[in-house]
Design an enzyme around this catalytic site. Structure first.
Site, PDB file in Angstrom:
ATOM      1  N   GLU A 161       0.822  -1.211   0.000  1.00  0.00           N
ATOM      2  CA  GLU A 161       0.000   0.000   0.000  1.00  0.00           C
ATOM      3  C   GLU A 161       0.856   1.261   0.000  1.00  0.00           C
ATOM      4  OE1 GLU A 161      -4.191   0.504   2.022  1.00  0.00           O
ATOM      5  OE2 GLU A 161      -2.607   0.887   3.489  1.00  0.00           O
ATOM      6  N   CYS A 181      -8.420  -1.938   3.945  1.00  0.00           N
ATOM      7  CA  CYS A 181      -8.261  -3.039   4.903  1.00  0.00           C
ATOM      8  C   CYS A 181      -9.577  -3.496   5.505  1.00  0.00           C
ATOM      9  CB  CYS A 181      -7.336  -2.614   6.044  1.00  0.00           C
ATOM     10  SG  CYS A 181      -5.695  -2.135   5.523  1.00  0.00           S
ATOM     11  N   SER A 201      -7.369   1.851  -2.407  1.00  0.00           N
ATOM     12  CA  SER A 201      -6.142   1.117  -2.698  1.00  0.00           C
ATOM     13  C   SER A 201      -6.517  -0.226  -3.294  1.00  0.00           C
ATOM     14  CB  SER A 201      -5.343   0.907  -1.406  1.00  0.00           C
ATOM     15  OG  SER A 201      -4.362  -0.091  -1.578  1.00  0.00           O
ATOM     16  N   GLU A 248     -13.795 -13.056  -6.015  1.00  0.00           N
ATOM     17  CA  GLU A 248     -12.443 -12.844  -6.534  1.00  0.00           C
ATOM     18  C   GLU A 248     -11.351 -13.298  -5.592  1.00  0.00           C
ATOM     19  OE1 GLU A 248     -13.526  -8.939  -4.434  1.00  0.00           O
ATOM     20  OE2 GLU A 248     -14.528 -10.577  -5.490  1.00  0.00           O
TER      21      GLU A 248
END
Length: 462
Positions: A161, A181, A201, A248
């Site tokens: 990150e 997160c 992110s 995913e």
């Protein structure tokens, strides 16, 4: 995908509506003094309703038969005797017990930073007692083959990150960048502001980073076949089970994390196994995926991800030691806090949002173009960060809850301060995994295993 991870038992709910007061997304619906219901289209599964709920069935108040009926409906071990509340998270303890007893499975477990500050409360220890090494011993005694630590992948998250942020700032990219997160926050963004998910992110959460590492690098280190690895996470969060089931999250070629247990559920499992937690001798986590720094530890408190990222980002950018690793200006225990951080010649404008109820203001400002001068914003759904997660030990009195959160937070910072290494990039096992396996942060291999994409209003909804 089924969204039944947090639910309300209508047969127990009294309609006191205490849960509606803490729901950050107004997902709980119903009339006063009538059973409430969760609107799963709005719910982010943070579990704050679980923490707040006051309606329960107990052996003392309702009798053994009524209690046993509910316990069996929830698939809880027979050793569970505590009151069962109307709002609860769906458990998968039985799957873990089956895996531990299956000799064909190689079981690996990870435990999140905030769990070690709370698990001992379930065994009569003072609020906020640090029990990292005792918990490692308990997990090993429960029967896990490898006992690893999510703090390791928190350090890994900072490497990925932090590098991503530096690239966006210095080479051009979507700003401000938001942390990713917290799965409840990510779900909120996807549901309500999908057109803005490119601000997130691309890093997975620490849990979902360590999951695929278990079934690739970890399997390689243990000389076992990845298909035989059964991966378990112990989290303070009720949304983590949803996260591990996202479509995913299979970058290892398998389901990356098989099952998530909350802090409370780990306590159930330890008691089910008849383990005397209080008298366990301290044990260390297994290496290399159990080695961590203080930066990984502070992920569990509001502002912790930001502080950890800045500790490393400062040194990566300036090539100099940071003057003080304690970046007090970004520590935030509620609401919205902004700071200017000088990093060499660069002035970073950062924000920390603790408590999802506070994020709508931020997102509306983003839509209006008022945050264009910000670089990095941390968002945590729970009121004080992960130490107050929906899966943490439950206390009936609000004053006790506030006291517990305060002690867990203080314990977190004390643990950080007492560790020999406090910056993620100083973790020797992090250096080793890049040298031996990933090559470099944000490289091709790490991007495949450790990064993800989000629902943006056009792609398939996860």
């Amino acid at each position: 995908m089924s969204m039944t991870y947090v639910t309300i038992d209508k047969n127990i709910c009294t309609g006191c509506q205490e849960c509606t007061k803490v729901c950050p997304v107004d997902a709980i619906e119903g009339n006063p003094r009538e059973a409430q219901e969760i609107n799963t289209d709005k719910c982010v599964m943070c579990g704050q309703c679980v923490q707040k709920c006051k309606s329960y069935v107990s052996i003392v108040s309702h009798g053994n038969d009524a209690y046993e009926k509910v316990r069996k409906e929830r698939n809880l071990p027979e050793t569970v005797k505590e009151p069962l509340f109307a709002a609860y998270n769906v458990t998968h303890i039985n799957e873990v017990i089956e895996a531990l007893e299956d000799k064909s499975k190689f079981t690996m477990v990870q435990s999140a930073p905030a769990v070690r500050m709370a698990i001992a409360e379930e065994f009569g220890f003072p609020l906020g007692s640090l029990a990292d090494k005792k918990m490692a011993a308990a997990l090993r005694k429960v029967g896990f083959d490898k006992v690893y630590d999510t703090d390791f992948s928190a350090d890994l998250t900072i490497m990925e990150e932090g590098t991503e942020l530096i690239t966006r700032v210095t080479k051009g990219g979507v700003l401000p960048m938001f942390t990713s997160c917290c799965p409840a926050w990510v779900r909120f963004m996807e549901l309500n502001y999908p057109e803005m998910t490119d601000h997130l992110s691309s890093c997975k959460s620490p849990q979902q980073m360590l999951g695929p590492i278990f079934k690739t690098y970890g399997a390689q280190e243990s000389k076992i076949k990845p298909e035989n690895v059964f991966s378990v996470s112990v989290m303070p969060c009720t949304c983590k089970e949803y996260e591990c089931n996202r479509e995913e999250m299979k970058s290892s070629g398998f389901k990356d994390v098989d099952v998530v247990l909350t802090t409370r559920e780990l306590a159930y499992l330890i008691k089910y196994k008849g383990i005397d937690f209080a008298n366990l001798k301290d044990e260390e986590y297994d290496s290399p995926l159990g080695d961590y720094t203080g930066a990984g530890v502070i992920f569990g408190v509001g502002g912790g991800v930001m502080e950890a990222a800045l500790r490393t980002g400062y040194e990566l950018i300036t090539k100099k030691a940071i003057p003080d690793v304690n970046i007090l200006s970004v520590r935030n225990y509620s609401g919205i806090k902004t700071s200017l951080i000088q990093v060499g010649d660069l002035t970073l404008k950062v924000g920390v949002v603790t408590g999802l109820k506070n994020v709508k203001e931020v997102m509306e400002d983003l839509k209006a173009g008022k945050l264009n001068d910000y670089h990095f914003i941390e968002v945590m759904t729970c009121p004080s960060g992960c130490v107050s997660g929906g899966g943490q030990p439950k206390l009936l009195e609000d004053t006790d809850t506030f006291e517990a959160i305060d002690h867990r937070r203080n314990s977190t910072y004390k643990h950080d301060e007492n560790l020999p290494l406090r910056k993620s990039h100083d973790n020797p096992s992090i250096k080793k995994i890049y040298k031996d396996y990933f090559g470099e942060p944000n490289g091709e291999k790490s991007h495949h295993l450790l990064h993800t994409t989000y629902y943006n209003g056009k792609t398939k909804k996860k």
